[in-house]
Design an enzyme around this catalytic site. Structure first.
Site, PDB file in Angstrom:
ATOM      1  N   HIS A  88       0.927  -1.130  -0.013  1.00  0.00           N
ATOM      2  CA  HIS A  88      -0.043  -0.057  -0.071  1.00  0.00           C
ATOM      3  C   HIS A  88       0.880   1.053   0.247  1.00  0.00           C
ATOM      4  CE1 HIS A  88      -2.867   3.129   1.331  1.00  0.00           C
ATOM      5  NE2 HIS A  88      -3.942   2.332   0.911  1.00  0.00           N
ATOM      6  N   GLU A 157      -4.127   2.223  -7.144  1.00  0.00           N
ATOM      7  CA  GLU A 157      -4.487   3.060  -6.276  1.00  0.00           C
ATOM      8  C   GLU A 157      -3.575   4.690  -6.389  1.00  0.00           C
ATOM      9  OE1 GLU A 157      -6.534   1.645  -2.575  1.00  0.00           O
ATOM     10  OE2 GLU A 157      -4.433   1.734  -2.132  1.00  0.00           O
TER      11      GLU A 157
END
Ligand code: PGA
Length: 234
Positions: A88, A157
């Protein structure tokens, strides 16, 4: 309803909140493929009580050893966790996770039979300089290098969208989804591509209609039961 919905709680919710959160999310229509990623200290509670699949937000790649404060993929597996978010942007940027570490984590997923949800995406500056494709290609190639992986979920993302209430245009997401699809197609891997970054009840349908997008990763919205209800209990 084969789309995937990952609810990333990040570092939120206190111990007293968890039973209520599990009860509320257990009321969401279970025909949807919902995967919840709570803080690791609550994983066991979710495994025991949630009707949904459970995902870790992170893990460290050695199977065991002197790594104070870390949890391993083998520990996740022993708990019954079958998914883990890897790389992430908050891990990459705040905790200095490099593509090399991410590659080792993917390898540990393979060894422990855990499906990785690999996050990739460009910064605002990289987007402004039109370097998004180059960045994403490098992140995927370096993560997969020398890994005999059979199944992966890639979450696109864009860093400039996460937690900001702004999303790329449908065309921008479509371009990246097609680009990631072409890269993954060169490997002999089963894969799905998700989008993450400011997904909510207002934009989710448009995003899920984009070709090659098989689901979403939700951060802020994962904590809002009224938003979840609007998405899953219409
Ligand atoms: P957000 O977070 O939905 O709050 O933008 C998404 C993510 O970081 O995965």
């Amino acid at each position: 309803m084969d789309k995937i919905y990952i609810l990333n709680n990040k570092m939120n919710l206190l111990s007293d909140d968890i039973d209520n959160y599990i009860n509320e999310t257990n009321k969401l229509n279970n025909d949807y493929n919902i995967i919840i990623a709570p803080s690791s200290i609550y994983l066991q509670q979710f495994i025991n009580k949630s009707i949904h699949k459970v995902c870790s937000q992170n893990a460290y790649h050695p199977n065991s050893g002197a790594y104070t404060g870390e949890i391993s993929f083998s520990q996740l597996k022993s708990l019954g966790v079958n998914y883990c978010i890897i790389g992430h942007s908050e891990r990459r940027n705040i905790f200095n996770e490099t593509d090399d570490i991410i590659n080792k984590k993917i390898s540990s997923c393979v060894n422990n039979n855990i499906i990785p949800i690999l996050c990739v995406g460009e910064s605002k500056e990289e987007r402004e300089n039109n370097n998004q494709n180059e960045k994403i290609k490098k992140q995927i190639q370096e993560a997969l290098n020398n890994n005999q992986i059979q199944e992966i979920i890639i979450a696109y993302e864009p860093i400039w969208s996460i937690g900001r209430g702004i999303t790329p245009t449908k065309e921008e997401i479509q371009d990246i989804a097609n680009y990631i699809y072409d890269i993954l197609n060169q490997y002999n891997i089963k894969f799905k591509i998700l989008y993450g970054g400011s997904v909510d009840n207002n934009n989710i349908n448009d995003i899920l209609n984009i070709t090659n997008i098989s689901g979403v990763l939700m951060g802020g919205s994962s904590l809002k039961t009224e938003v979840l209800n609007q998405i899953f209990n219409k």
